[in-house]
Design an enzyme around this catalytic site. Structure first.
Site, PDB file in Angstrom:
ATOM      1  N   ARG A 211      10.497 -17.299   4.963  1.00 36.78           N
ATOM      2  CA  ARG A 211       9.650 -18.284   4.283  1.00 36.78           C
ATOM      3  C   ARG A 211      10.063 -19.700   4.649  1.00 36.78           C
ATOM      4  NH1 ARG A 211       9.117 -14.090   0.180  1.00 36.78           N
ATOM      5  NH2 ARG A 211      11.111 -14.595  -0.760  1.00 36.78           N
ATOM      6  N   ASP A 249      -3.976  -8.678  -0.305  1.00 36.16           N
ATOM      7  CA  ASP A 249      -3.156  -7.572  -0.824  1.00 36.16           C
ATOM      8  C   ASP A 249      -4.083  -6.612  -1.559  1.00 36.16           C
ATOM      9  OD1 ASP A 249       0.145  -7.341  -1.327  1.00 36.16           O
ATOM     10  OD2 ASP A 249      -1.076  -6.111  -2.681  1.00 36.16           O
ATOM     11  N   SER A 250      -3.676  -5.352  -1.630  1.00 33.64           N
ATOM     12  CA  SER A 250      -4.516  -4.371  -2.323  1.00 33.64           C
ATOM     13  C   SER A 250      -4.248  -4.361  -3.825  1.00 33.64           C
ATOM     14  CB  SER A 250      -4.278  -2.978  -1.740  1.00 33.64           C
ATOM     15  OG  SER A 250      -2.906  -2.673  -1.783  1.00 33.64           O
ATOM     16  N   ASP A 299       3.564  -8.506   6.640  1.00 33.63           N
ATOM     17  CA  ASP A 299       4.792  -7.946   6.032  1.00 33.63           C
ATOM     18  C   ASP A 299       4.446  -6.725   5.192  1.00 33.63           C
ATOM     19  OD1 ASP A 299       7.379  -7.607   5.053  1.00 33.63           O
ATOM     20  OD2 ASP A 299       7.128  -9.082   3.458  1.00 33.63           O
ATOM     21  N   CYS A 339       9.932  -3.234   7.220  1.00 34.10           N
ATOM     22  CA  CYS A 339      11.078  -3.006   6.339  1.00 34.10           C
ATOM     23  C   CYS A 339      11.423  -1.521   6.271  1.00 34.10           C
ATOM     24  CB  CYS A 339      10.822  -3.593   4.959  1.00 34.10           C
ATOM     25  SG  CYS A 339       9.410  -2.868   4.131  1.00 34.10           S
TER      26      CYS A 339
HETATM   27  N1  SAH Z   1       5.285 -10.376   1.892  1.00 30.16           N
HETATM   28  C1  SAH Z   1       5.561 -10.104   0.500  1.00 30.16           C
HETATM   29  C2  SAH Z   1       6.067  -8.690   0.298  1.00 30.16           C
HETATM   30  C3  SAH Z   1       5.114  -7.615   0.757  1.00 30.16           C
HETATM   31  S1  SAH Z   1       5.393  -6.062   0.029  1.00 30.16           S
HETATM   32  C4  SAH Z   1       6.531 -11.137  -0.038  1.00 30.16           C
HETATM   33  O1  SAH Z   1       7.178 -11.849   0.746  1.00 30.16           O
HETATM   34  O2  SAH Z   1       6.653 -11.240  -1.264  1.00 30.16           O
HETATM   35  C5  SAH Z   1       4.038  -5.143   0.553  1.00 30.16           C
HETATM   36  C6  SAH Z   1       2.739  -5.452  -0.180  1.00 30.16           C
HETATM   37  O3  SAH Z   1       1.713  -4.730   0.494  1.00 30.16           O
HETATM   38  C7  SAH Z   1       2.653  -5.034  -1.641  1.00 30.16           C
HETATM   39  O4  SAH Z   1       2.280  -6.145  -2.410  1.00 30.16           O
HETATM   40  C8  SAH Z   1       1.540  -3.965  -1.694  1.00 30.16           C
HETATM   41  O5  SAH Z   1       0.723  -4.112  -2.844  1.00 30.16           O
HETATM   42  C9  SAH Z   1       0.748  -4.290  -0.467  1.00 30.16           C
HETATM   43  N2  SAH Z   1       0.022  -3.198   0.190  1.00 30.16           N
HETATM   44  C10 SAH Z   1       0.448  -1.965   0.496  1.00 30.16           C
HETATM   45  N3  SAH Z   1      -0.462  -1.305   1.239  1.00 30.16           N
HETATM   46  C11 SAH Z   1      -1.506  -2.151   1.408  1.00 30.16           C
HETATM   47  C12 SAH Z   1      -2.750  -2.058   2.107  1.00 30.16           C
HETATM   48  N4  SAH Z   1      -3.073  -0.972   2.786  1.00 30.16           N
HETATM   49  N5  SAH Z   1      -3.562  -3.131   2.078  1.00 30.16           N
HETATM   50  C13 SAH Z   1      -3.215  -4.243   1.390  1.00 30.16           C
HETATM   51  N6  SAH Z   1      -2.039  -4.393   0.750  1.00 30.16           N
HETATM   52  C14 SAH Z   1      -1.207  -3.351   0.750  1.00 30.16           C
END
Ligand code: SAH
Length: 395
Positions: A211, A249-250, A299, A339
């Site tokens: 970030r 995000d989903s 991510d 991750c």
């Molecule tokens: N980048 C974020 C952390 C991401 S964690 C940070 O720095 O805080 C992964 C995220 O992906 C979660 O919020 C989860 O809700 C979302 N997620 C998982 N599968 C998904 C999909 N197919 N489409 C959209 N979001 C998804």
């Protein structure tokens, strides 16, 4: 205490101080182990190590000492103090949210401690460390003196799952509960961790360094934050002067947190900045519409949680990266992350390379950045390294 005797020739990893003892190496056991303590001896009866006993897990003990010392509150205090000193040396200013204890990386296998301002969240990752809860809690209170200490016990349930699949080290993921937000600062920015219902212990502390990099290069740029969770990347980008940042995000709950984070930091936002969608569909729609972004952040959650998932995970990473790459404007950036501990850095880079070939878009790796220095990785246990981030610049 339970006394575990190893099979002949199965003591090599313990002699190398690897903290994971697999059940297949055990020849015999004596005692009940109800206090969570395991003593490990070689086939000849010589004591090699002590650790936390998790009878339900494939990793039947996580080893804490190799010098005859029996783990207990004194040892916990020492280890926690060492962990605290490291954070004092490496954390940036105006940062009150950080990982205070990182399991094997802080010689505390099976224990995570995240601090969010006045609140600390102790996550006990194994059955063994769960049975040490009272002593661990009291050591945490003494060393970190949080106003409030929450304890997440994910050990027993995780151990049951692991029986059927080899372990991957990871971010840690407490079970959901009631929503509860705890405010803290990261590089002067205001965030709240959802310590009750949120993912992990409430926030992705492991992305702090990424970030800050984003913040440093965001001025005047448009940013698309894929898998945004609580939108912390977007907030950092806006703090760096980004022209616009959009979260995808989903999870509706995660996007609600995103909105709150923008407001808390004084950034105006409209509904269009928060997109509730499956990223795999969303990026395709954007690519079909010919969208271009100056910076794309990708991510995703861990696609591979067990070894059998690795091929499918590789296809998932390749797919989402291929489409995301097409969205990056010339001269723009893609920060792409994985991750999944089971997808190593080499494999991840190869997947990203294959995606770029398929996309027909050339990129150069400008930086590699994983988790920050509050997530140390023990040389004895390289499995503790899970987060890979590649900063790619489009030619
Ligand atoms: N980048 C974020 C952390 C991401 S964690 C940070 O720095 O805080 C992964 C995220 O992906 C979660 O919020 C989860 O809700 C979302 N997620 C998982 N599968 C998904 C999909 N197919 N489409 C959209 N979001 C998804």
């Amino acid at each position: 205490m339970i006394r575990l005797r190893l099979k002949p020739g199965r003591d090599e990893s313990v002699r190398r101080r690897h903290p994971w003892l697999f059940s297949g190496a055990i020849a015999s056991a004596e005692g009940d182990g109800s206090d969570g303590l395991a003593e490990v001896a070689d086939a000849g009866g010589r004591v090699l190590a002590h650790g936390a006993y998790s009878p339900g897990s494939q990793i039947v003990a996580r080893l804490w000492t190799f010098d005859g010392r029996v783990p207990g509150e004194d040892l916990f205090r020492e280890r926690l103090r060492a962990a605290r000193r490291l954070r004092e040396e490496v954390l940036p200013a105006e940062t009150t949210g950080y990982r205070a204890v990182n399991s094997e990386g802080d010689a505390c296998p099976g224990v995570l401690l995240d601090v969010y301002g006045e609140t600390a969240v102790l996550e006990l990752l194994t059955e063994g460390t769960e049975s040490w809860a009272p002593a661990l809690e009291s050591a945490v209170r003494e060393v970190f003196a949080p106003a409030e200490l929450l304890v997440k016990r994910s050990g027993a349930s995780r151990d049951r799952k692991q029986k059927h699949s080899p372990p991957g080290a990871g971010r840690g993921e407490g079970e959901g509960g009631e929503a509860r937000r705890v405010p803290f600062l990261e590089n002067g920015l205001r965030f709240a961790a959802d310590v009750g219902a949120g993912q992990k212990t409430g926030f992705f502390l492991d992305q702090r360094e990424n970030r800050s990099r984003l913040r440093a290069l965001a001025a005047g740029r448009t940013v698309l934050d894929l898998f945004s969770y609580s939108g912390a990347f977007s907030v950092a980008a806006l703090a760096g002067g980004a022209a616009r940042a959009v979260d995808v995000d989903s999870s509706a709950a995660a996007l609600e947190l995103s909105r709150e984070h923008r407001a808390a930091n004084g950034f105006a936002a409209g509904d269009a900045d928060f997109v509730e969608a499956d990223v795999f569909d969303d990026v395709r729609r954007r690519a079909a519409a010919g969208e271009r972004w100056d910076v794309v952040v990708c991510d995703p959650p861990a696609f591979a949680k067990k070894r059998a998932d690795v091929d499918r995970a590789a296809r998932g990473y390749k797919d989402v990266n291929r489409v995301a790459m097409a969205l990056v404007a010339p001269g723009g950036w893609l920060l792409t992350c994985s991750c999944s501990g089971l997808v190593g850095a080499d494999l991840f880079q190869k997947i990203v390379f294959a995606a770029s070939l398929d996309a027909g878009v050339p990129f150069a790796i400008v930086a590699r950045q994983g988790a920050g220095p509050d997530h140390p990785v023990s040389l004895d246990c390289p499995e503790g390294e899970y987060l890979k981030g590649l900063w790619l610049r489009r030619a």
